[in-house]
Design a protein around this motif. Sequence first.
Motif, PDB file in Angstrom:
ATOM      1  N   HIS A 175     -39.040  34.270  -4.025  1.00 25.92           N
ATOM      2  CA  HIS A 175     -39.205  35.696  -3.753  1.00 25.92           C
ATOM      3  C   HIS A 175     -40.323  36.201  -4.646  1.00 25.92           C
ATOM      4  N   GLY A 176     -41.420  36.663  -4.031  1.00 29.98           N
ATOM      5  CA  GLY A 176     -42.532  37.226  -4.782  1.00 29.98           C
ATOM      6  C   GLY A 176     -42.667  38.701  -4.491  1.00 29.98           C
ATOM      7  N   ARG A 177     -43.525  39.343  -5.224  1.00 30.66           N
ATOM      8  CA  ARG A 177     -43.725  40.775  -5.040  1.00 30.66           C
ATOM      9  C   ARG A 177     -44.234  41.086  -3.637  1.00 30.66           C
ATOM     10  N   ASP A 178     -45.092  40.214  -3.120  1.00 35.10           N
ATOM     11  CA  ASP A 178     -45.690  40.474  -1.811  1.00 35.10           C
ATOM     12  C   ASP A 178     -45.450  39.357  -0.800  1.00 35.10           C
ATOM     13  N   ASN A 179     -44.636  38.381  -1.167  1.00 35.38           N
ATOM     14  CA  ASN A 179     -44.428  37.263  -0.245  1.00 35.38           C
ATOM     15  C   ASN A 179     -43.076  36.612  -0.514  1.00 35.38           C
ATOM     16  N   GLY A 180     -42.771  35.587   0.283  1.00 33.84           N
ATOM     17  CA  GLY A 180     -41.501  34.898   0.130  1.00 33.84           C
ATOM     18  C   GLY A 180     -40.374  35.604   0.853  1.00 33.84           C
ATOM     19  N   MET A 181     -39.147  35.132   0.626  1.00 30.07           N
ATOM     20  CA  MET A 181     -37.996  35.707   1.315  1.00 30.07           C
ATOM     21  C   MET A 181     -37.414  36.886   0.547  1.00 30.07           C
ATOM     22  N   PRO A 182     -36.656  37.745   1.204  1.00 27.48           N
ATOM     23  CA  PRO A 182     -36.001  38.856   0.500  1.00 27.48           C
ATOM     24  C   PRO A 182     -35.097  38.342  -0.610  1.00 27.48           C
ATOM     25  N   LEU A 183     -35.017  39.098  -1.694  1.00 26.27           N
ATOM     26  CA  LEU A 183     -34.242  38.651  -2.851  1.00 26.27           C
ATOM     27  C   LEU A 183     -32.785  38.423  -2.507  1.00 26.27           C
ATOM     28  N   ASP A 184     -32.181  39.313  -1.740  1.00 24.65           N
ATOM     29  CA  ASP A 184     -30.771  39.159  -1.397  1.00 24.65           C
ATOM     30  C   ASP A 184     -30.523  37.845  -0.662  1.00 24.65           C
ATOM     31  N   ALA A 185     -31.433  37.495   0.244  1.00 26.23           N
ATOM     32  CA  ALA A 185     -31.294  36.252   0.998  1.00 26.23           C
ATOM     33  C   ALA A 185     -31.444  35.053   0.076  1.00 26.23           C
ATOM     34  N   LEU A 187     -30.774  34.870  -3.151  1.00 27.16           N
ATOM     35  CA  LEU A 187     -29.606  34.742  -4.025  1.00 27.16           C
ATOM     36  C   LEU A 187     -28.441  34.090  -3.304  1.00 27.16           C
ATOM     37  N   GLY A 188     -28.269  34.421  -2.031  1.00 28.97           N
ATOM     38  CA  GLY A 188     -27.158  33.860  -1.278  1.00 28.97           C
ATOM     39  C   GLY A 188     -27.363  32.421  -0.866  1.00 28.97           C
ATOM     40  N   ARG A 189     -28.589  31.950  -0.947  1.00 28.15           N
ATOM     41  CA  ARG A 189     -28.901  30.592  -0.474  1.00 28.15           C
ATOM     42  C   ARG A 189     -29.066  29.589  -1.610  1.00 28.15           C
ATOM     43  N   SER A 190     -29.403  30.050  -2.796  1.00 32.64           N
ATOM     44  CA  SER A 190     -29.823  29.158  -3.885  1.00 32.64           C
ATOM     45  C   SER A 190     -28.656  28.599  -4.688  1.00 32.64           C
ATOM     46  N   HIS A 204     -36.432  45.733 -14.442  1.00 31.35           N
ATOM     47  CA  HIS A 204     -35.425  45.948 -15.486  1.00 31.35           C
ATOM     48  C   HIS A 204     -34.041  45.930 -14.839  1.00 31.35           C
ATOM     49  N   HIS A 205     -33.156  45.041 -15.336  1.00 30.88           N
ATOM     50  CA  HIS A 205     -31.813  44.852 -14.765  1.00 30.88           C
ATOM     51  C   HIS A 205     -31.889  44.494 -13.276  1.00 30.88           C
ATOM     52  N   LEU A 206     -32.923  43.762 -12.904  1.00 25.12           N
ATOM     53  CA  LEU A 206     -33.008  43.263 -11.533  1.00 25.12           C
ATOM     54  C   LEU A 206     -31.745  42.484 -11.178  1.00 25.12           C
ATOM     55  N   MET A 207     -31.294  41.664 -12.129  1.00 28.75           N
ATOM     56  CA  MET A 207     -30.053  40.914 -11.936  1.00 28.75           C
ATOM     57  C   MET A 207     -28.906  41.737 -12.530  1.00 28.75           C
ATOM     58  N   ASN A 208     -28.428  42.659 -11.730  1.00 30.24           N
ATOM     59  CA  ASN A 208     -27.328  43.522 -12.129  1.00 30.24           C
ATOM     60  C   ASN A 208     -26.018  42.987 -11.551  1.00 30.24           C
ATOM     61  N   ARG A 209     -24.963  43.768 -11.677  1.00 29.43           N
ATOM     62  CA  ARG A 209     -23.653  43.332 -11.207  1.00 29.43           C
ATOM     63  C   ARG A 209     -23.668  42.987  -9.715  1.00 29.43           C
ATOM     64  N   THR A 210     -24.336  43.818  -8.920  1.00 33.01           N
ATOM     65  CA  THR A 210     -24.383  43.590  -7.471  1.00 33.01           C
ATOM     66  C   THR A 210     -25.109  42.297  -7.140  1.00 33.01           C
ATOM     67  N   ARG A 211     -26.270  42.086  -7.768  1.00 33.63           N
ATOM     68  CA  ARG A 211     -27.064  40.900  -7.437  1.00 33.63           C
ATOM     69  C   ARG A 211     -26.439  39.621  -7.982  1.00 33.63           C
TER      70      ARG A 211
END
Length: 307
Positions: A175-185, A187-190, A204-211
């Motif tokens: 997942h990149g700023r302008d390319n790659g797959m959506p972050l949510d997808a 996280l669920g695949r890796s 900041h806190h990109l990896m929070n409780r939800t993620r």
Amino acid sequence: MKKVVLSQTIHPDGMAALAEAPVHLVALQSDRPTSRETLAANMADCDILISMPGDCIDRALIEAAPKLKLIAQHAVGYDNIDTDAAAERGIVVTNTPGAVTEATAEMTFALMLAVARRIGEGETLLRNGLFFGWHPMQLLGIDLFGATLGIVGYGRIGRAVAQRAEAFGMKVVYHGRDNGMPLDALLGRSDIVSLHCPLNRETHHLMNRTRLAQMKQGALLINTARGPIIDESALVEALEQNHLGGVGLDVFEREPKVHPGLLNFRNVVATPHQGTSTWGTRKRMASRVMDNVSAFLAGKKPPNQVV
């Protein structure tokens, strides 16, 4: 003659180059980050500051240094510098891109292997005299071969990690700023998530409780980027709930302090921000700093100017 303040000792080649430069060098030699008070006192009349990631160069410190014209960061990340305040004053800010890429990618894999193969637990067992011989069910870990590695941040370091992952037989998504797959997808695949994005308002806190909850059950999380990208309180909760299989951290949210809860888990491998700690890398970083300082002194645009 311009005054250069060096907040901590750097590679000997860099120290030698600074000693030979036509500047008045004030080297604040220390085995730990220089205190704010010491930094402020020495910056009051300095022209150039060579800063480290542990130095908080905020607006107040910048405004208290009226002669300051260059902040040469001895790192690729510069989130410790108030770049808005620097820009308002016309202060140039530089960093050291490229110099840390390979070492950080290597450290990422060191942590990944340590967590996946339970190296820390094994060493502790052996040192405590609890190794009684090979056992088929002892300290079973997870395979990197065939695992899916999700890389968050696909710049120089992220791509270097991807190259190594392919050599390990891993499947890489990113997942990149302008390319790659959506972050949510992602996280669920890796099976393993490795963080390589810069620290800014968005991360900041990109990896929070939800993620963290979006990560696969038993997945591993590796961070060699910047500590505040992870909400450490939420990370401790995820570990308490046995949602994650393990965590490898070289950076921390409130460095040098470490959330005490993290140290209670055997499946957490924590190292003291040593991702770039090799002789070769430190030499290259010092060289980049000197390239920037030398260009500035010569009235030229520094090659690694970010502000």
